[in-house]
Write an enzyme that holds these catalytic residues in place. Structure first.
Site: not given
Length: 506
Positions: A224, A448, A476
């Site tokens: 991320s 996502d 995710h």
């Protein structure tokens, strides 16, 4: 601004100790590592004393060792004030065949790398645990490192629950006042630190850590926001790049406004996937995707006007409801919890939505377990220009609402704190090429919710040595999400240096 963190993937496992043996890994040293204590690889002039540190790794739980590292507050003034970083190491299980250190970051900005390392047995494959010391650290400003501090629990509760999609001047003024309270609290309690918590500052810290453990090249797994941190490292230190995996990528060339709109659309895409899945099984929210979405929208609309009762102490405002809906979209296994929370909310009970929002914001009965809700602003506001005024936010709102009627306004107004931030942006959005770096693996997941797939495509194309892996799926990030194709490619790359085929589809 929704946290760009993969920590949700292991939310129930954070703090769970690895089963790795509590002993230093020694023995055979592979290429890229230094058998002696002390810095390896190039050391920037003036920073020798930081790279030459010899941390005192002390046992800090089953299978883990922790140490405190000193770094400059301001890298342009290495003889000036210093701050501390707290790091956790899970030693390699194979003491005779260790490859080196794999540094890991779960995202945020504001998530704890220490907790990520502590959950290594849940997050990473056994082959990586055998061959690497897993090291996670709380980046500057975060957690047990020198922290950003801004608000007390009552103030932060009020800020998190504030109307994130104001409909009139009174609501806009109220939200603006809350953002000013946050900004003023940060300036009063962390004023010296605020200008120095940028991603570039954190990336320079990584190179100090790399040198300290004795690795001449960086092996890194970032998820991320951790992909932006890793890409920034590659931009600053391309010759020090060993094997980098960037999972759930952020596109550094995008403006904050472009990112917010794309993320709003990403949450819409993930919510639609949830609704379609719900409708195809025994779902109490409806027999079609449209019926399920209508029920979710009803909750979000009605909580804007009338908050739901929560846990007896706090109500479920629309902002809390949005967080409660967004959080389970990160992990497909949490979708049944979202269904249950919406069902309860429709009957007038917001307790489940509040519980989901509390998990997302690290809220426990005694207060907030972390300072992530403050750090996300501290980092984002100095990383790149953002909304500069209420007037600009008003002007941008039609574009946001057109892109995502459901989440657009929330993502827009969530940036308002940067308009009042005491530390100014130090960087601007730009493509990262990292010329001269070895191959860098970038992973994108097609649905996502937090880091849209297009961001991974963008980053992989920008990097001179970028290699794209695409996972067709929900949730995710892509690694260790039940897709053997992704897992095999990542582990072969980190363990053996086998570069995946660019464009690999999994």
């Amino acid at each position: 601004m929704a946290a760009l963190s993969a920590l949700a993937v292991v939310a129930s496992g954070c703090g769970v100790a690895s089963r790795a043996q509590d002993a230093d890994s020694g023995g055979v040293v592979q290429p890229g590592t230094n058998p002696t204590r002390g810095p390896a690889g190039p050391v920037p002039a003036g920073l020798e004393k930081f790279y030459q540190q010899q941390p005192d790794w002390q046992r800090c739980g089953q299978g883990s060792q922790c140490a405190t590292i000193t770094v400059p507050l301001d890298y342009s003034k290495p003889d000036g004030e210093t701050i501390e970083l707290r790091a956790r190491k899970v030693p390699a299980r194979d003491r005779t065949g260790k490859i080196g250190t794999l540094f890991v970051n779960p995202g945020g900005p504001g998530a704890s790398g220490q907790q990520y390392a502590a959950a290594a047995a849940l997050v990473f494959g056994g082959s990586l645990l055998r061959k690497f010391d897993i090291v996670g650290w709380d980046p500057r400003g975060v957690g047990e490192s020198t922290p950003v501090r801004c608000l007390d629990t009552e103030q932060l509760d009020k800020f998190v629950a504030a109307d994130g999609s104001p409909d009139n001047e009174a609501e806009i003024t109220a939200l603006d006042n809350e953002t000013k309270t946050l900004a003023n609290g940060c300036e009063q309690r962390s004023g010296k630190l605020l200008p120095h918590v940028s991603t570039k500052d954190a990336a320079r810290d990584i190179d100090v850590l790399r040198g300290i453990v004795g690795d001449s090249e960086l092996y890194y797994f970032g998820a991320s926001y951790g992909t932006y941190l890793g890409a920034t490292y590659a931009e600053l230190f391309p010759k020090n790049v060993g094997r980098l995996v960037l999972d759930g990528a952020v596109d550094p060339s995008k403006t904050t406004q472009e990112n917010n709109i794309a993320q709003a659309k990403g949450f819409d895409t993930a919510l639609e996937a949830f609704a379609e899945d719900c409708a195809q099984r025994s779902c109490q929210l409806g027999g079609t995707k449209q019926e399920v979405l209508a029920k979710v929208d009803k909750v979000l609309t009605e909580t804007d006007a009338t908050p739901l009762p929560g846990n007896g102490d706090r109500e479920v405002t629309q902002a809390i409801a949005v967080l409660g809906v967004i959080f389970p979209l990160y992990v497909k296994e949490y979708w049944p919890r979202l269904e249950e929370a919406v069902i309860d909310a429709l009957s007038g009970n917001g307790a489940r939505l509040l519980a989901l929002a509390d998990e997302y914001t690290d809220r426990i009965p005694s207060g907030y377990e972390s300072n992530s809700n403050e750090v996300i602003y501290a980092v984002n506001c100095v990383d790149r220009p953002d909304i500069t005024s209420v007037a600009q936010a008003k002007a941008e709102e039609p574009k946001y609402k057109a892109a995502s009627p459901r989440f657009g306004a929330y993502l827009l107004w969530g940036s308002l704190a940067c308009a009042n931030w005491p530390a100014k942006a130090k960087d601007t959005p730009h493509p990262i090429k990292a010329s001269g770096a070895k191959p860098i693996v970038v992973i994108g997941t097609t649905r996502d919710p937090a880091t849209p797939y297009d961001w991974a495509v963008g980053l992989a194309n920008q990097l001179d040595s970028g290699i794209l892996i695409s996972r067709d799926g929900d949730g995710h990030t892509g690694y260790h999400q039940g897709n053997e194709c992704v897992d095999d490619a990542v582990e072969s790359f980190l363990l053996r240096g086998t570069t995946p085929e660019d464009g690999l589809k999994c």
